[in-house]
Design a protein around this motif. Structure first.
Motif, PDB file in Angstrom:
ATOM      1  N   ARG A  89       0.820  -1.218   0.000  1.00 53.53           N
ATOM      2  CA  ARG A  89       0.000   0.000   0.000  1.00 53.53           C
ATOM      3  C   ARG A  89       0.849   1.261   0.000  1.00 53.53           C
ATOM      4  N   ALA A  90       2.166   1.114   0.091  1.00 52.33           N
ATOM      5  CA  ALA A  90       3.063   2.271   0.126  1.00 52.33           C
ATOM      6  C   ALA A  90       3.192   2.833  -1.286  1.00 52.33           C
ATOM      7  N   GLY A  91       2.316   3.760  -1.604  1.00 51.65           N
ATOM      8  CA  GLY A  91       2.284   4.349  -2.939  1.00 51.65           C
ATOM      9  C   GLY A  91       3.101   5.622  -3.018  1.00 51.65           C
ATOM     10  N   CYS A  92       2.783   6.463  -3.991  1.00 59.46           N
ATOM     11  CA  CYS A  92       3.529   7.708  -4.193  1.00 59.46           C
ATOM     12  C   CYS A  92       2.618   8.697  -4.907  1.00 59.46           C
ATOM     13  N   SER A  93       2.419   9.866  -4.315  1.00 61.15           N
ATOM     14  CA  SER A  93       1.533  10.866  -4.920  1.00 61.15           C
ATOM     15  C   SER A  93       2.092  11.377  -6.241  1.00 61.15           C
ATOM     16  N   LEU A  94       3.418  11.426  -6.370  1.00 60.94           N
ATOM     17  CA  LEU A  94       4.016  11.887  -7.625  1.00 60.94           C
ATOM     18  C   LEU A  94       3.832  10.847  -8.719  1.00 60.94           C
ATOM     19  N   ALA A  95       4.154   9.596  -8.436  1.00 57.99           N
ATOM     20  CA  ALA A  95       3.968   8.545  -9.438  1.00 57.99           C
ATOM     21  C   ALA A  95       2.507   8.425  -9.852  1.00 57.99           C
ATOM     22  N   ASP A  96       1.595   8.679  -8.909  1.00 51.45           N
ATOM     23  CA  ASP A  96       0.167   8.576  -9.194  1.00 51.45           C
ATOM     24  C   ASP A  96      -0.372   9.765  -9.985  1.00 51.45           C
ATOM     25  N   SER A  97       0.455  10.797 -10.181  1.00 45.32           N
ATOM     26  CA  SER A  97      -0.054  12.013 -10.836  1.00 45.32           C
ATOM     27  C   SER A  97      -0.134  11.886 -12.354  1.00 45.32           C
ATOM     28  N   ILE A  98       0.376  10.779 -12.912  1.00 44.38           N
ATOM     29  CA  ILE A  98       0.179  10.515 -14.341  1.00 44.38           C
ATOM     30  C   ILE A  98       0.054   9.015 -14.551  1.00 44.38           C
ATOM     31  N   THR A  99      -0.877   8.623 -15.405  1.00 44.57           N
ATOM     32  CA  THR A  99      -1.076   7.210 -15.736  1.00 44.57           C
ATOM     33  C   THR A  99      -0.575   6.949 -17.156  1.00 44.57           C
ATOM     34  N   GLY A 100      -0.453   5.675 -17.491  1.00 43.30           N
ATOM     35  CA  GLY A 100      -0.064   5.326 -18.847  1.00 43.30           C
ATOM     36  C   GLY A 100      -1.050   5.856 -19.871  1.00 43.30           C
ATOM     37  N   GLU A 101      -2.337   5.772 -19.570  1.00 42.15           N
ATOM     38  CA  GLU A 101      -3.364   6.272 -20.502  1.00 42.15           C
ATOM     39  C   GLU A 101      -3.240   7.778 -20.693  1.00 42.15           C
ATOM     40  N   GLN A 102      -3.017   8.515 -19.622  1.00 42.75           N
ATOM     41  CA  GLN A 102      -2.846   9.968 -19.739  1.00 42.75           C
ATOM     42  C   GLN A 102      -1.627  10.322 -20.570  1.00 42.75           C
ATOM     43  N   LEU A 103      -0.538   9.574 -20.366  1.00 44.29           N
ATOM     44  CA  LEU A 103       0.669   9.846 -21.146  1.00 44.29           C
ATOM     45  C   LEU A 103       0.450   9.537 -22.612  1.00 44.29           C
ATOM     46  N   ARG A 104      -0.253   8.454 -22.918  1.00 43.94           N
ATOM     47  CA  ARG A 104      -0.536   8.139 -24.319  1.00 43.94           C
ATOM     48  C   ARG A 104      -1.361   9.236 -24.981  1.00 43.94           C
ATOM     49  N   SER A 105      -2.318   9.789 -24.264  1.00 46.09           N
ATOM     50  CA  SER A 105      -3.138  10.880 -24.811  1.00 46.09           C
ATOM     51  C   SER A 105      -2.294  12.126 -25.043  1.00 46.09           C
ATOM     52  N   TRP A 106      -1.400  12.426 -24.112  1.00 49.48           N
ATOM     53  CA  TRP A 106      -0.524  13.593 -24.234  1.00 49.48           C
ATOM     54  C   TRP A 106       0.411  13.437 -25.438  1.00 49.48           C
ATOM     55  N   LYS A 107       0.932  12.222 -25.615  1.00 49.78           N
ATOM     56  CA  LYS A 107       1.800  11.952 -26.767  1.00 49.78           C
ATOM     57  C   LYS A 107       1.046  12.145 -28.081  1.00 49.78           C
ATOM     58  N   ALA A 108      -0.218  11.762 -28.107  1.00 49.53           N
ATOM     59  CA  ALA A 108      -1.019  11.909 -29.324  1.00 49.53           C
ATOM     60  C   ALA A 108      -1.202  13.372 -29.701  1.00 49.53           C
ATOM     61  N   GLU A 109      -1.197  14.262 -28.698  1.00 47.53           N
ATOM     62  CA  GLU A 109      -1.313  15.701 -28.949  1.00 47.53           C
ATOM     63  C   GLU A 109      -0.015  16.310 -29.457  1.00 47.53           C
ATOM     64  N   HIS A 110       1.083  15.596 -29.291  1.00 46.35           N
ATOM     65  CA  HIS A 110       2.404  16.103 -29.697  1.00 46.35           C
ATOM     66  C   HIS A 110       3.162  15.007 -30.451  1.00 46.35           C
ATOM     67  N   PRO A 111       2.688  14.648 -31.651  1.00 42.47           N
ATOM     68  CA  PRO A 111       3.356  13.572 -32.402  1.00 42.47           C
ATOM     69  C   PRO A 111       4.814  13.930 -32.693  1.00 42.47           C
ATOM     70  N   GLY A 112       5.684  12.945 -32.483  1.00 38.52           N
ATOM     71  CA  GLY A 112       7.102  13.167 -32.732  1.00 38.52           C
ATOM     72  C   GLY A 112       7.874  13.691 -31.536  1.00 38.52           C
ATOM     73  N   ALA A 113       7.186  14.058 -30.461  1.00 40.59           N
ATOM     74  CA  ALA A 113       7.872  14.567 -29.271  1.00 40.59           C
ATOM     75  C   ALA A 113       8.614  13.437 -28.556  1.00 40.59           C
ATOM     76  N   VAL A 114       9.682  13.802 -27.878  1.00 40.10           N
ATOM     77  CA  VAL A 114      10.445  12.857 -27.074  1.00 40.10           C
ATOM     78  C   VAL A 114       9.925  12.912 -25.639  1.00 40.10           C
ATOM     79  N   VAL A 115       9.576  11.770 -25.086  1.00 43.99           N
ATOM     80  CA  VAL A 115       9.047  11.711 -23.724  1.00 43.99           C
ATOM     81  C   VAL A 115      10.182  11.434 -22.746  1.00 43.99           C
TER      82      VAL A 115
END
Length: 349
Positions: free
Chosen positions: A111-137
């Motif tokens: 249960r020892a999580g992290c508020s920073l790690a929880d602030s972005i999910t894989g789905e959110q990152l995929r959506s962000w990448k779609a808004e910026h095609p060709g960007a380096v993550v």
């Protein structure tokens, strides 16, 4: 292992208190008997014990290795032990599993999580990448395995500037998830095409500028050790720019670099802006220096869920084992390896 309690008892009779809600495991005293039993069980399980710098002092003292998350994961991968017990938060244990997929990885309390790690999910990152095609993550290592799998290059707080600087100037960069570390990188690199995710560590974000200014004014001779995740990092540079603090006393540092700076400083006192668990290692590194927290309430409740009882339970029961999907792990491993190739891989958060 220093003695942590004057009473020595029979650990075999300890009843580990089951947690209610999000309360940590309790019921165990971190005394000499506990330490001896932890070491016996670790040997029995062929386990290496790793403790992050933000852990409780008694957990740090019993560990085979103490440090930042990435350095510990690399130690885990190189270790001959078949089992890794990672006393830290969940994404750290995941990173160890990514780098050492053949080993059993345990975290004493899943249960020892992290508020920073929880602030972005894989789905959110995929959506962000779609808004910026060709960007380096570029993702901070303080992220989940799923996010690492969607990342081109990981970074630590000590090499984030080098990682971003290695990317061609005409390429857009998506930096996640920490907005304060991202702002630090953008300030140093001067890069206009760096987009920053609005995530934060709730503990570091709570260390604010006015608090830092007040502490610095009360101790003008102190060095300032500031973690770049902190909400006060910009304020520290402002204070230096305005002459309120000597510029050479302001040091923006990862946790690993703080220890190096502690051994080198000539100051009699140091104000530290990061999670308070770091003070234990700093005081061990330079016992003649007065290290004080900028905010003594900056304690991560997730880190502190790894209690003596939780560690004992983990070794007794083989709990809680960490699993990462092999495909996700392979993709995440690639992003970590690219970071290591760029340089300064040992300094974690």
């Amino acid at each position: 292992m220093p003695r942590l309690d004057t009473a020595v008892h029979d650990v075999a009779t300890d009843v580990i208190a089951a947690p209610e809600g999000d309360a940590p495991y309790g019921g165990v005293v971190a005394d000499e008997a506990w330490a001896a039993e932890v070491r016996r069980l670790a040997t029995e399980r062929d386990a290496v014990l790793l403790a992050h710098n933000y852990q409780l002092p008694e957990i740090q003292e019993i560990a085979d290795h103490t440090g930042d998350s990435l350095a510990l994961s690399r130690i885990a991968a190189a270790s001959e032990a078949s089992t890794i017990v990672f006393c830290g938060v969940h994404f750290m244990a995941e990173t160890a599993k990514i780098l050492a997929p053949e080993k059993t990885v345990l975290i004493p309390d899943a249960r020892a999580g992290c508020s920073l790690a929880d602030s972005i999910t894989g789905e959110q990152l995929r959506s962000w990448k779609a808004e910026h095609p060709g960007a380096v993550v570029v993702s901070y290592v303080n992220t989940t395995a799923e996010v690492k799998a969607e990342t081109d290059i990981c970074c630590t707080s000590s090499n984030a500037v080098d990682v971003v600087a290695s990317i061609p100037a005409d390429r857009e960069v998506l930096f996640c998830p920490d907005q304060f570390l991202g702002a630090h990188v953008k300030r140093v690199t001067g890069r206009d095409n760096l987009h920053i995710w609005a995530g934060e560590c709730h503990v570091h974000a709570g260390i604010n500028g006015p608090e830092l200014a007040e502490r610095a004014a009360a101790d003008p001779g102190a060095d300032l050790f500031i973690h770049p995740e902190c909400g006060c990092a910009t304020s520290a540079l402002y204070l230096a720019g305005e002459g309120a603090v000597e510029a050479d006393r302001v040091k923006i540092l990862s946790t690993g670099d703080m220890l190096t700076a502690a051994r080198a400083t000539e100051a009699e006192s140091v104000l530290v802006a990061t999670e308070v668990g770091m003070l234990h290692q700093l005081r061990k590194a330079a016992p003649d220096i007065d290290f004080r927290a900028v905010n003594d309430r900056a304690s991560c409740r997730y880190m502190k869920m790894i209690t003596p009882a939780a560690l004992l339970r983990s070794l007794r029961e083989g709990a809680d084992e960490v699993h990462v999907d092999p495909v996700t792990a392979e993709r995440g491993r690639a992003s970590v390896q690219r970071m290591i190739e760029i340089g300064k891989p040992g300094g974690g958060e």
